[in-house]
Design an enzyme around this catalytic site. Structure first.
Site, PDB file in Angstrom:
ATOM      1  N   LYS A  51       0.393  -5.091  15.158  1.00 32.20           N
ATOM      2  CA  LYS A  51      -0.218  -5.508  16.425  1.00 32.20           C
ATOM      3  C   LYS A  51       0.075  -6.972  16.707  1.00 32.20           C
ATOM      4  CE  LYS A  51      -3.928  -2.162  16.190  1.00 32.20           C
ATOM      5  NZ  LYS A  51      -5.206  -1.866  15.578  1.00 32.20           N
ATOM      6  N   GLN A  95     -10.730  -3.796  14.050  1.00 36.80           N
ATOM      7  CA  GLN A  95      -9.991  -2.731  13.374  1.00 36.80           C
ATOM      8  C   GLN A  95     -10.958  -1.775  12.663  1.00 36.80           C
ATOM      9  OE1 GLN A  95      -6.681  -2.239  13.604  1.00 36.80           O
ATOM     10  NE2 GLN A  95      -6.739  -0.457  12.281  1.00 36.80           N
ATOM     11  N   ASP A 118      -9.771  -1.593  23.189  1.00 34.24           N
ATOM     12  CA  ASP A 118      -9.727  -0.251  22.585  1.00 34.24           C
ATOM     13  C   ASP A 118     -10.280   0.802  23.556  1.00 34.24           C
ATOM     14  OD1 ASP A 118      -8.641   0.097  20.011  1.00 34.24           O
ATOM     15  OD2 ASP A 118     -10.329  -0.938  19.083  1.00 34.24           O
TER      16      ASP A 118
HETATM   17  N1  GUN Z   1      -7.846   2.184  13.349  1.00 33.19           N
HETATM   18  C1  GUN Z   1      -6.899   3.135  13.518  1.00 33.19           C
HETATM   19  N2  GUN Z   1      -6.590   3.258  14.823  1.00 33.19           N
HETATM   20  C2  GUN Z   1      -7.348   2.362  15.493  1.00 33.19           C
HETATM   21  C3  GUN Z   1      -7.447   1.990  16.852  1.00 33.19           C
HETATM   22  O1  GUN Z   1      -6.803   2.550  17.749  1.00 33.19           O
HETATM   23  N3  GUN Z   1      -8.327   1.002  17.132  1.00 33.19           N
HETATM   24  C4  GUN Z   1      -9.073   0.390  16.177  1.00 33.19           C
HETATM   25  N4  GUN Z   1      -9.913  -0.558  16.562  1.00 33.19           N
HETATM   26  N5  GUN Z   1      -8.983   0.706  14.898  1.00 33.19           N
HETATM   27  C5  GUN Z   1      -8.127   1.678  14.561  1.00 33.19           C
END
Ligand code: GUN
Length: 287
Positions: A51, A95, A118
């Site tokens: 990311k 996360q 998100d």
């Molecule tokens: N962990 C795995 N996929 C995601 C996601 O799309 N967003 C977040 N915040 N954590 C994750």
């Protein structure tokens, strides 16, 4: 035909880079994303690294806050309050999964909905449900729609979409997006009876169950479009090493359907690209 998510994601990032430059020039705003990682989960560390890399590649500001696994819920809430109040931060992503002692729902609810890239906050899921403008929509479902349209063209009206899975992160929001596209939507899940028969009716089949190679060829209508959201790590029988597979038995299903997203290289790369799109949208709304 294999639906190439890697290429679609790269194309989207090119478009986003241009939009970021334009926003900088016209409004003096550089979109910024802050990712909060609590603990040392190895998979999460890989996701966060990707990311951060891609955020800076499209010209956005990336910040990473790493907190120890022992961080209390109160301390995390205090960190979020600070980010919510910082006008330089346009997007906040915590996360998941979080350590067991922290309630994910409490944390998601504490993120300013305008910065919730998100799209997990109830304000954003409610806006999506109501079809209101301005919702930040969860990233993986957005990616699924883009890839389905790549195969089927812009108009999905009247198609029967079957979604296997009813999670808040993928199943429910992807079903709502397909409904918004005028599909007839069936949501199937672990308690669904006659699952194979229901899947056989699908023009668009979205698999988001987290079970390796679960969907078989005789569940799939000839000429269907198959979107595989699964990311399952299994042991390769031949080499003994671990490998990634989807929720769909790619080898057999790809012979029946018209288009299928591979794992890896399908929906996965689209998720981060759509996260960057949400960050851009959040930055635009802030200005
Ligand atoms: N962990 C795995 N996929 C995601 C996601 O799309 N967003 C977040 N915040 N954590 C994750």
């Amino acid at each position: 035909m294999i639906i190439d998510g890697k290429k679609a994601a790269a194309d989207l990032r090119v478009t986003l880079s241009k939009a970021v430059s334009e926003l900088k020039e016209t409004k003096g705003i550089t979109p910024s994303l802050t990712v909060v990682l609590v603990g040392e989960d190895p998979a999460s560390q890989v996701y966060v690294r990707n990311k951060v890399k891609q955020t800076t590649e499209v010209g956005m500001i990336s910040n990473e806050i790493k907190l120890p696994a022992s961080t209390s819920q109160t301390a995390l809430l205090a960190q979020l309050a600070q980010l919510n109040n910082d006008h330089r931060v346009h997007g906040i992503l915590v996360q998941l999964p979080l350590p067991k002692h922290i309630d994910e729902n409490v944390i998601i609810a504490a993120i300013n909905p305008e910065k919730d890239v998100d799209g997990f906050h109830a304000m954003n899921s409610g806006r999506l449900l109501n079809g209101e403008a301005g919702a930040l929509v969860p990233c993986t479902p957005q990616g699924c729609i883009i890839l389905a349209k790549q195969q089927l063209g812009h108009d999905l009206s009247g198609k029967h979409a079957v979604v296997i899975g009813r999670s808040n992160i993928v199943g429910k929001p992807v079903a709502l997006l397909l409904l918004q596209e005028n599909c007839t939507v069936t949501i199937a899940h672990s308690r669904t009876k006659d699952l194979a028969q229901i899947c056989q009716q699908a023009d668009i089949l979205v698999a988001a169950v987290g079970r390796p190679n679960f969907v078989k060829a005789d569940w799939v209508k000839k000429g269907a479009t198959v979107i595989d959201v699964g990311i399952n790590r299994i042991e390769d029988e031949k080499t003994g090493k671990t490998k990634l597979v989807g929720d769909v038995d790619f080898a057999e299903v790809s012979k029946v359907c018209a288009g299928i997203t591979p794992v890896p290289g399908g929906v996965g790369p689209m998720t981060i690209a759509c996260l960057l799109k949400n960050t851009l949208d959040a930055a635009k709304l802030s200005g």
